[in-house]
Design a protein around this motif. Structure first.
Motif, short mmCIF file in Angstrom:
data_model
loop_
_atom_site.label_atom_id
_atom_site.label_comp_id
_atom_site.label_asym_id
_atom_site.label_seq_id
_atom_site.Cartn_x
_atom_site.Cartn_y
_atom_site.Cartn_z
N LEU A 56 2.06 -2.50 8.06
CA LEU A 56 3.13 -1.51 7.90
C LEU A 56 3.77 -1.71 6.53
CD1 LEU A 56 4.89 0.72 9.34
CD2 LEU A 56 6.46 -1.14 9.96
N GLU A 57 4.12 -0.60 5.88
CA GLU A 57 4.81 -0.67 4.59
C GLU A 57 5.94 0.35 4.59
OE1 GLU A 57 4.08 0.27 -0.16
OE2 GLU A 57 2.71 1.03 1.38
N ARG A 58 7.11 -0.10 4.17
CA ARG A 58 8.27 0.79 4.09
C ARG A 58 9.11 0.41 2.88
NH1 ARG A 58 5.76 3.24 7.23
NH2 ARG A 58 6.36 4.09 9.27
#
Length: 238
Positions: A56-58
């Motif tokens: 996941l990347e945010r």
């Protein structure tokens, strides 16, 4: 269990999440692509070494949050005191092979994987403005006499803490983590970085000769035709 494993103050931090994942948080920098983009690029090339998988990347409030799978094993730095000469040399040779594999990918400018800035602090003069733009990096490399007709892909941080090996060596396979500095550089920078960067040393707790790792790798790189510009870099860097 969540555990803080690296803390660089307000700029970055890393937490381990159980035995299977990490969370990396860092300030976003203008012109610098996130590590996730580099990992996606490397994955697409189907390397024969393991790399973390992006879970996941945010981005939020000018910070990037990157959740990565854990590459199983232990760092080369942790393993080093338990390895005999055969395995130490094996891992040195393996990293030379990794460098040779990565250098197949080329660019016309020094940059990150998508033409963005390449975050290489040692290619910025001491006390100079932190300008990681392709033009500034190329001017520095040219002033050291490096061949800048083409630029090759390089991890740029292959210290013992970023190389994962088996808990008990059997196949000799490795994993490579922490791709934040990776990008396209002159081929001459690959061996030069091993010669000059104390950040690639073994931990003091692992040996009474902390330069043994990078000294061995740079010597093997020389045997494979990689040049170095150590004295030129020292004069240029200031």
């Amino acid at each position: 269990m969540i555990k803080l494993v690296y803390d660089a103050g307000n700029s970055s931090a890393v937490w381990s999440i159980g035995q299977s994942a990490f969370c990396k948080v860092k300030l976003c920098e203008a012109g610098i692509k996130p590590e996730a983009a580099t990992l996606a690029f490397v994955h697409a090339q189907r390397p024969d070494f393991e790399t973390p998988t992006v879970l996941l990347e945010r981005e939020h409030n000018n910070r990037s949050y990157l959740f990565l799978s854990r590459v199983q094993g232990r760092t080369l730095g942790d393993a080093w005191p338990t390895l005999d000469e055969k395995w130490r040399h094996h891992y040195m040779k393996t990293i030379v092979d990794v460098c040779k594999f990565l250098e197949k990918w080329k660019s016309d400018i020094p940059c990150g994987v998508h033409g963005n800035n390449a975050l290489e602090p040692l290619l910025i003069k001491y006390c100079a403005e932190e300008d990681y733009s392709p033009g500034n990096l190329q001017r520095g490399c040219e002033s050291m006499g490096m061949d800048c007709s083409k630029f090759v892909f390089y991890h740029a941080d292959l210290g013992p803490g970023n190389i994962i090996v088996e808990n008990i060596p059997k196949t000799g396979s490795v994993g490579i983590i922490d791709w934040e500095l990776a990008g396209y550089f002159p081929k001459g920078w690959i061996r030069t970085k091993f010669r000059i960067s104390r950040g690639l040393n073994l931990p003091d707790t692992a040996t009474d000769n902390p330069t043994e790792w990078r000294a061995g790798v740079q010597e093997l790189l020389g045997e494979h035709g990689f040049e170095h510009y150590t004295s030129q870099w020292v004069s240029w860097w200031g």
